[in-house]
Motif scaffolding. Structure first.
Motif, PDB file in Angstrom:
ATOM      1  N   ASP A   1       0.983  -1.110  -0.026  1.00 40.56           N
ATOM      2  CA  ASP A   1       0.052  -0.020   0.034  1.00 40.56           C
ATOM      3  C   ASP A   1       0.780   1.419  -0.057  1.00 40.56           C
ATOM      4  OD1 ASP A   1      -2.346  -1.403  -0.025  1.00 40.56           O
ATOM      5  OD2 ASP A   1      -2.959  -0.925   2.057  1.00 40.56           O
ATOM      6  N   ASN A   2       2.024   0.999   0.406  1.00 37.29           N
ATOM      7  CA  ASN A   2       3.111   2.172   0.618  1.00 37.29           C
ATOM      8  C   ASN A   2       3.720   2.417  -0.852  1.00 37.29           C
ATOM      9  OD1 ASN A   2       2.352   2.923   3.206  1.00 37.29           O
ATOM     10  ND2 ASN A   2       3.843   1.401   3.978  1.00 37.29           N
ATOM     11  N   VAL A   3       3.603   1.697  -1.963  1.00 37.53           N
ATOM     12  CA  VAL A   3       4.019   1.790  -3.112  1.00 37.53           C
ATOM     13  C   VAL A   3       3.027   2.329  -3.839  1.00 37.53           C
ATOM     14  CG1 VAL A   3       4.893   0.690  -4.992  1.00 37.53           C
ATOM     15  CG2 VAL A   3       5.540  -0.347  -2.917  1.00 37.53           C
ATOM     16  N   GLU A   4       3.431   3.497  -4.844  1.00 37.07           N
ATOM     17  CA  GLU A   4       2.484   4.249  -5.569  1.00 37.07           C
ATOM     18  C   GLU A   4       1.689   3.685  -6.580  1.00 37.07           C
ATOM     19  OE1 GLU A   4       4.314   7.232  -7.854  1.00 37.07           O
ATOM     20  OE2 GLU A   4       5.394   8.205  -6.238  1.00 37.07           O
ATOM     21  N   GLU A   5       1.899   2.416  -7.085  1.00 36.98           N
ATOM     22  CA  GLU A   5       1.119   1.558  -7.770  1.00 36.98           C
ATOM     23  C   GLU A   5       1.525   0.238  -8.014  1.00 36.98           C
ATOM     24  OE1 GLU A   5       1.799   2.147 -12.378  1.00 36.98           O
ATOM     25  OE2 GLU A   5       0.941   4.154 -11.298  1.00 36.98           O
ATOM     26  N   VAL A   6       0.498  -0.498  -8.026  1.00 38.77           N
ATOM     27  CA  VAL A   6       1.010  -2.006  -8.265  1.00 38.77           C
ATOM     28  C   VAL A   6       1.582  -2.379  -9.477  1.00 38.77           C
ATOM     29  CG1 VAL A   6      -0.239  -4.311  -8.458  1.00 38.77           C
ATOM     30  CG2 VAL A   6      -1.010  -2.525  -6.802  1.00 38.77           C
ATOM     31  N   ALA A   7       2.464  -3.327  -9.812  1.00 39.27           N
ATOM     32  CA  ALA A   7       2.964  -3.505 -11.146  1.00 39.27           C
ATOM     33  C   ALA A   7       2.051  -3.782 -12.212  1.00 39.27           C
ATOM     34  CB  ALA A   7       4.007  -4.619 -10.945  1.00 39.27           C
ATOM     35  N   ASP A   8       2.305  -3.326 -13.435  1.00 45.15           N
ATOM     36  CA  ASP A   8       1.479  -3.854 -14.360  1.00 45.15           C
ATOM     37  C   ASP A   8       1.257  -5.073 -14.934  1.00 45.15           C
ATOM     38  OD1 ASP A   8       0.876  -0.860 -15.151  1.00 45.15           O
ATOM     39  OD2 ASP A   8       2.701  -0.818 -16.382  1.00 45.15           O
ATOM     40  N   LYS A   9       2.259  -5.991 -14.375  1.00 46.11           N
ATOM     41  CA  LYS A   9       2.040  -7.457 -14.693  1.00 46.11           C
ATOM     42  C   LYS A   9       2.654  -8.095 -13.265  1.00 46.11           C
ATOM     43  CE  LYS A   9       3.533 -11.175 -17.662  1.00 46.11           C
ATOM     44  NZ  LYS A   9       4.311 -11.483 -18.856  1.00 46.11           N
ATOM     45  N   PHE A  10       1.614  -8.966 -12.837  1.00 47.16           N
ATOM     46  CA  PHE A  10       2.001  -9.649 -11.425  1.00 47.16           C
ATOM     47  C   PHE A  10       1.293 -11.027 -11.395  1.00 47.16           C
ATOM     48  CE2 PHE A  10      -1.562  -7.164 -10.388  1.00 47.16           C
ATOM     49  CZ  PHE A  10      -2.476  -7.820  -9.655  1.00 47.16           C
ATOM     50  N   GLU A  11       1.960 -11.607 -10.418  1.00 48.73           N
ATOM     51  CA  GLU A  11       1.579 -13.064 -10.128  1.00 48.73           C
ATOM     52  C   GLU A  11       0.919 -13.108  -8.912  1.00 48.73           C
ATOM     53  OE1 GLU A  11       4.130 -16.355 -11.067  1.00 48.73           O
ATOM     54  OE2 GLU A  11       5.275 -15.132 -12.608  1.00 48.73           O
ATOM     55  N   ILE A  12      -0.345 -13.874  -8.793  1.00 48.23           N
ATOM     56  CA  ILE A  12      -0.844 -14.058  -7.522  1.00 48.23           C
ATOM     57  C   ILE A  12      -1.822 -15.530  -7.581  1.00 48.23           C
ATOM     58  CG2 ILE A  12      -2.911 -12.810  -8.373  1.00 48.23           C
ATOM     59  CD1 ILE A  12      -3.164 -11.960  -5.117  1.00 48.23           C
ATOM     60  N   ALA A  13      -1.681 -16.032  -6.590  1.00 51.89           N
ATOM     61  CA  ALA A  13      -2.331 -17.490  -6.624  1.00 51.89           C
ATOM     62  C   ALA A  13      -1.657 -18.382  -8.007  1.00 51.89           C
ATOM     63  CB  ALA A  13      -3.703 -17.506  -6.564  1.00 51.89           C
ATOM     64  N   ASP A  14      -2.485 -18.763  -8.604  1.00 48.29           N
ATOM     65  CA  ASP A  14      -2.004 -19.454  -9.989  1.00 48.29           C
ATOM     66  C   ASP A  14      -2.099 -18.618 -11.350  1.00 48.29           C
ATOM     67  OD1 ASP A  14      -4.689 -19.761  -9.807  1.00 48.29           O
ATOM     68  OD2 ASP A  14      -4.549 -22.003 -10.656  1.00 48.29           O
ATOM     69  N   LEU A  15      -2.369 -17.363 -10.893  1.00 49.61           N
ATOM     70  CA  LEU A  15      -2.936 -16.492 -12.119  1.00 49.61           C
ATOM     71  C   LEU A  15      -1.770 -15.463 -12.256  1.00 49.61           C
ATOM     72  CD1 LEU A  15      -6.627 -15.413 -11.187  1.00 49.61           C
ATOM     73  CD2 LEU A  15      -5.751 -17.193 -12.726  1.00 49.61           C
ATOM     74  N   VAL A  16      -1.599 -14.884 -13.677  1.00 47.57           N
ATOM     75  CA  VAL A  16      -0.869 -14.002 -13.835  1.00 47.57           C
ATOM     76  C   VAL A  16      -1.618 -13.054 -14.711  1.00 47.57           C
ATOM     77  CG1 VAL A  16       1.218 -13.128 -15.585  1.00 47.57           C
ATOM     78  CG2 VAL A  16       1.532 -15.498 -14.307  1.00 47.57           C
ATOM     79  N   ILE A  17      -1.428 -11.714 -14.174  1.00 47.21           N
ATOM     80  CA  ILE A  17      -2.386 -10.723 -14.259  1.00 47.21           C
ATOM     81  C   ILE A  17      -1.602  -9.545 -15.272  1.00 47.21           C
ATOM     82  CG2 ILE A  17      -4.006  -8.733 -13.649  1.00 47.21           C
ATOM     83  CD1 ILE A  17      -4.595 -10.644 -11.511  1.00 47.21           C
ATOM     84  N   ASP A  18      -1.853  -9.247 -16.447  1.00 46.21           N
ATOM     85  CA  ASP A  18      -1.251  -8.531 -17.172  1.00 46.21           C
ATOM     86  C   ASP A  18      -2.149  -7.330 -17.541  1.00 46.21           C
ATOM     87  OD1 ASP A  18       0.381  -7.130 -19.237  1.00 46.21           O
ATOM     88  OD2 ASP A  18       1.112  -8.853 -20.083  1.00 46.21           O
ATOM     89  N   ARG A  19      -1.781  -6.282 -17.187  1.00 44.01           N
ATOM     90  CA  ARG A  19      -2.583  -5.017 -17.145  1.00 44.01           C
ATOM     91  C   ARG A  19      -2.364  -4.336 -18.641  1.00 44.01           C
ATOM     92  NH1 ARG A  19      -2.618   0.063 -13.188  1.00 44.01           N
ATOM     93  NH2 ARG A  19      -4.736   1.066 -13.477  1.00 44.01           N
ATOM     94  N   ASP A  20      -1.173  -4.534 -19.158  1.00 40.03           N
ATOM     95  CA  ASP A  20      -0.951  -3.775 -20.536  1.00 40.03           C
ATOM     96  C   ASP A  20      -1.773  -4.435 -21.612  1.00 40.03           C
ATOM     97  OD1 ASP A  20       0.902  -1.949 -19.642  1.00 40.03           O
ATOM     98  OD2 ASP A  20       2.562  -3.214 -19.968  1.00 40.03           O
ATOM     99  N   SER A  21      -1.977  -5.908 -21.744  1.00 38.64           N
ATOM    100  CA  SER A  21      -2.815  -6.758 -22.446  1.00 38.64           C
ATOM    101  C   SER A  21      -4.259  -6.794 -22.094  1.00 38.64           C
ATOM    102  CB  SER A  21      -2.093  -8.065 -22.940  1.00 38.64           C
ATOM    103  OG  SER A  21      -2.088  -8.720 -21.691  1.00 38.64           O
ATOM    104  N   PHE A  22      -4.362  -6.602 -20.934  1.00 36.17           N
ATOM    105  CA  PHE A  22      -5.698  -6.819 -20.333  1.00 36.17           C
ATOM    106  C   PHE A  22      -5.996  -8.349 -20.267  1.00 36.17           C
ATOM    107  CE2 PHE A  22      -6.423  -2.528 -20.310  1.00 36.17           C
ATOM    108  CZ  PHE A  22      -7.470  -2.168 -19.323  1.00 36.17           C
ATOM    109  N   LEU A  23      -5.070  -9.149 -20.088  1.00 37.08           N
ATOM    110  CA  LEU A  23      -5.146 -10.671 -20.439  1.00 37.08           C
ATOM    111  C   LEU A  23      -4.783 -11.154 -18.953  1.00 37.08           C
ATOM    112  CD1 LEU A  23      -3.560 -11.403 -23.675  1.00 37.08           C
ATOM    113  CD2 LEU A  23      -6.069 -11.531 -23.115  1.00 37.08           C
ATOM    114  N   VAL A  24      -5.322 -12.381 -18.638  1.00 40.93           N
ATOM    115  CA  VAL A  24      -5.036 -13.166 -17.653  1.00 40.93           C
ATOM    116  C   VAL A  24      -4.759 -14.412 -17.818  1.00 40.93           C
ATOM    117  CG1 VAL A  24      -6.066 -14.280 -15.181  1.00 40.93           C
ATOM    118  CG2 VAL A  24      -6.612 -11.846 -15.936  1.00 40.93           C
ATOM    119  N   PHE A  25      -3.425 -15.172 -17.361  1.00 37.43           N
ATOM    120  CA  PHE A  25      -2.888 -16.260 -17.828  1.00 37.43           C
ATOM    121  C   PHE A  25      -3.294 -17.249 -16.521  1.00 37.43           C
ATOM    122  CE2 PHE A  25      -1.184 -13.085 -20.576  1.00 37.43           C
ATOM    123  CZ  PHE A  25      -1.145 -13.953 -21.803  1.00 37.43           C
TER     124      PHE A  25
END
Length: 233
Positions: free
Chosen positions: A128-152
């Motif tokens: 929460d103290n970081v300005e913004e969340v990374a555009d692409k990050f992994e959580i659980a078994d998902l990869v969330i890519d903000r640039d492409s609006f895709l989830v893997f």
């Protein structure tokens, strides 16, 4: 975790307080205790904890009232507060979130699950103290890519509609944090259009249809969260 992080445990049951304190101390936290909400407020002013674990049902002052009072104090506006209770009634959970709880953990205490939850909450505090969340990050078994609006998920590509993706991105950026419907409306739809709670519910349903039911959870009467499932042992 850092030895500089302080946790206040508030419970009138000495054995529960001792169990939680022992496990938190093993993790390297500085631990303080209080037997009721009234004393907890004074102790919190003294030690300025990073996180407060509050039992709901206590004598003198219960956890709900103590949380409500502390949330009104500027120094505790951003302090993480977690309720601990054996009560399963829905209304007590809603009451907790309504006064500013960040999470809700049920008794009986399962030490490994509790430590995983606490560690995750305090990691979220650092995020929460970081300005913004990374555009692409992994959580659980998902990869969330903000640039492409895709989830893997592994080799599977999941295509989401824009608002569905934004919902997932918002919830997953702060796992286990409960977002109220009002917070979601403001973050995703802002003030540009008129939407209702039903709009959010429909988008959540469509999101679950595409990614599965094991990620986004409903907190009845409050909102939604992206939940990381912890080992119950």
């Amino acid at each position: 975790m850092s030895a500089n992080q302080k946790i206040l445990v508030v419970d009138d049951e000495q054995d529960i307080s001792d169990l939680i304190s022992y496990n938190l101390t093993k993790e390297g936290y500085q631990v303080y205790t209080a037997p009721n909400g009234k004393i907890a407020i004074e102790k919190a002013k003294e030690v300025n904890p990073d996180l407060i674990i509050l039992d709901v049902m206590m004598p003198v002052m219960d956890g709900i009232e103590a949380c409500r009072i502390m949330r009104a104090m500027p120094e505790f506006k951003n302090t993480f507060m977690v309720f601990l209770t054996a009560r399963s009634e829905e209304y007590s959970e809603i009451a907790g979130f309504n006064v500013g709880a960040d999470d809700y953990i049920a008794k009986p205490i399962k030490p490994r699950a509790l430590m995983s939850r606490i560690n995750a909450i305090l990691r979220r505090n650092a995020q929460d103290n970081v300005e913004e969340v990374a555009d692409k990050f992994e959580i659980a078994d998902l990869v969330i890519d903000r640039d492409s609006f895709l989830v893997f998920r592994g080799n599977e590509k999941i295509v989401l509609a824009k608002k569905e993706f934004e919902l997932l991105y918002l919830l997953a950026s702060k796992p286990n944090k409960v977002f109220t419907r009002e917070q979601i409306l403001k973050a995703i739809w802002e003030d540009s259009v008129i939407v209702t709670n039903r709009t959010i519910d429909v988008h959540i349903r469509k999101l679950r249809e595409k990614i599965g039911d094991n990620y986004v959870y409903t907190v009845k009467g409050v909102g939604y969260k992206f939940e990381l499932n912890f080992n119950d042992n």
